[in-house]
Enzyme design. Structure first.
Site, PDB file in Angstrom:
ATOM      1  N   ASP A   1       0.789  -1.246   0.000  1.00 23.84           N
ATOM      2  CA  ASP A   1       0.000   0.000   0.000  1.00 23.84           C
ATOM      3  C   ASP A   1       0.814   1.286   0.000  1.00 23.84           C
ATOM      4  O   ASP A   1       0.435   2.273   0.664  1.00 23.84           O
ATOM      5  CB  ASP A   1      -0.963   0.015   1.196  1.00 23.84           C
ATOM      6  CG  ASP A   1      -1.970  -1.125   1.165  1.00 23.84           C
ATOM      7  OD1 ASP A   1      -1.925  -1.941   0.225  1.00 23.84           O
ATOM      8  OD2 ASP A   1      -2.787  -1.221   2.098  1.00 23.84           O
TER       9      ASP A   1
ATOM     10  N   CYS B   1      -2.358  -2.401   7.756  1.00 24.34           N
ATOM     11  CA  CYS B   1      -2.292  -3.357   6.639  1.00 24.34           C
ATOM     12  C   CYS B   1      -1.083  -4.280   6.710  1.00 24.34           C
ATOM     13  O   CYS B   1      -1.157  -5.443   6.290  1.00 24.34           O
ATOM     14  CB  CYS B   1      -2.362  -2.610   5.313  1.00 24.34           C
ATOM     15  SG  CYS B   1      -4.008  -1.904   5.069  1.00 24.34           S
TER      16      CYS B   1
ATOM     17  N   LYS C   1      -6.496  -4.976  -3.314  1.00 25.00           N
ATOM     18  CA  LYS C   1      -7.165  -5.635  -2.180  1.00 25.00           C
ATOM     19  C   LYS C   1      -8.229  -4.719  -1.591  1.00 25.00           C
ATOM     20  O   LYS C   1      -7.985  -3.539  -1.373  1.00 25.00           O
ATOM     21  CB  LYS C   1      -6.132  -6.029  -1.120  1.00 25.00           C
ATOM     22  CG  LYS C   1      -5.361  -4.887  -0.510  1.00 25.00           C
ATOM     23  CD  LYS C   1      -4.259  -5.437   0.394  1.00 25.00           C
ATOM     24  CE  LYS C   1      -3.492  -4.378   1.139  1.00 25.00           C
ATOM     25  NZ  LYS C   1      -4.248  -3.561   2.069  1.00 25.00           N
TER      26      LYS C   1
ATOM     27  N   GLN D   1       7.421 -13.145  22.144  1.00 26.77           N
ATOM     28  CA  GLN D   1       7.111 -14.543  22.463  1.00 26.77           C
ATOM     29  C   GLN D   1       7.817 -15.523  21.517  1.00 26.77           C
ATOM     30  O   GLN D   1       7.210 -16.456  20.988  1.00 26.77           O
ATOM     31  CB  GLN D   1       5.596 -14.784  22.432  1.00 26.77           C
ATOM     32  CG  GLN D   1       4.829 -13.907  23.436  1.00 26.77           C
ATOM     33  CD  GLN D   1       3.352 -14.181  23.390  1.00 26.77           C
ATOM     34  OE1 GLN D   1       2.918 -15.244  23.802  1.00 26.77           O
ATOM     35  NE2 GLN D   1       2.593 -13.220  22.879  1.00 26.77           N
TER      36      GLN D   1
HETATM   37  C1  C5J Z   1      -3.219   0.721   5.418  1.00 29.88           C
HETATM   38  C2  C5J Z   1      -4.985   2.004   6.411  1.00 29.88           C
HETATM   39  N1  C5J Z   1      -2.657   0.490   4.247  1.00 29.88           N
HETATM   40  N2  C5J Z   1      -4.223   2.427   7.414  1.00 29.88           N
HETATM   41  N3  C5J Z   1      -4.465   1.285   5.403  1.00 29.88           N
HETATM   42  O1  C5J Z   1      -2.657   0.476   6.475  1.00 29.88           O
HETATM   43  O2  C5J Z   1      -6.152   2.285   6.382  1.00 29.88           O
END
Ligand code: C5J
Length: 237
Positions: free
Chosen positions: A32, A170, A137, A210
């Site tokens: 992203d 994400c 996605k 962990q």
């Molecule tokens: C991602 C979001 N890519 N923070 N999206 O983390 O909404």
């Protein structure tokens, strides 16, 4: 291929313990790195966030992508976003956030997080090259409602080097999804970023806590060194 090359890559400094991987079965996931999240004046900034906290990822990540390409590691990019009619966006997701700055609303770089809009695409510095996979996605995780599992299985990939934004959303969701599907994951600490420094710090700690509950973490310099050692020196392909 003839070789004087070493094909096992090792990162002794990884947390919580040394990480070893075979570049032949490894992919670099770039999550992203989209204009909506990273560009000054864009959606992320319009919500009051400091995009500088994400933009510091660009330089080390571009360097890592370049080394991965040289090492023959597949680079797989993702973009979070929705169809123009928003039919793939659950109403619960659509209702979230600041009114007038929700998914599908007009933003500085086109409709917010809508496929085909300028803001939805990947920043110029990390533009995919020809032949690289781009996964669109609709969710936070890269596996949910996408072709990623099939692509990885088809390429024999078992290990993921995970980068991108944001650390706790994400990136984390994808690493958790990957774990449940049996992948080994290493999150590259300076190649992931968050608008919230505390979430970033704790998010990284959670990965390797962990004994590596979700995987390993290591800085990009150490990943680059490990990968560079695997690049053929006198190989003919
Ligand atoms: C991602 C979001 N890519 N923070 N999206 O983390 O909404």
């Amino acid at each position: 291929m003839t070789s004087t090359q070493v094909r096992e890559a090792r990162i002794p400094s990884a947390s919580p313990s040394e990480f070893t991987f075979d570049p032949e079965t490894t992919a670099l996931l770039v999550i992203d790195m989209q204009r909506d999240f990273l560009l000054p004046g864009g959606f992320g900034e319009s919500l009051g966030n400091d995009v500088g906290l994400l933009r510091c990822v660009i330089e080390p990540l571009a360097a890592l992508v370049s080394v991965a390409r040289d090492a023959g590691i597949p680079v797989i990019h993702t973009r979070e976003g929705h169809l123009p009619d928003l039919s793939d966006c659950p109403p619960a997701k659509l209702r979230r956030g600041t009114p007038s700055q929700r998914i599908g609303d007009p933003g500085a770089f086109g409709r917010i997080l809508v496929r085909g809009e300028f803001g939805h695409d990947i920043i110029d510095e990390l533009k995919p090259i020809e032949g690289e996979t781009v996964i669109d996605k609709p969710g936070k995780g890269a596996f949910y409602a996408t072709e990623l599992s099939d692509i990885l299985a088809g390429a024999g990939i078992t290990t993921l080097l995970v980068t991108g934004v944001t650390t706790e959303v994400c990136v984390h969701t994808t690493v958790r999804e990957a774990n449940d599907r049996g992948y080994e994951c290493l999150v590259v600490t300076d190649c992931v970023g968050s608008y919230f420094p505390e979430f970033h710090r704790v998010g990284l700690e959670m990965i390797s806590a962990q004994g590596g509950i979700f995987g390993w973490t290591a800085p990009s310099d150490d990943v680059v060194s490990a990968l560079s050692a695997t690049v053929p020196t006198s190989a003919t392909r």
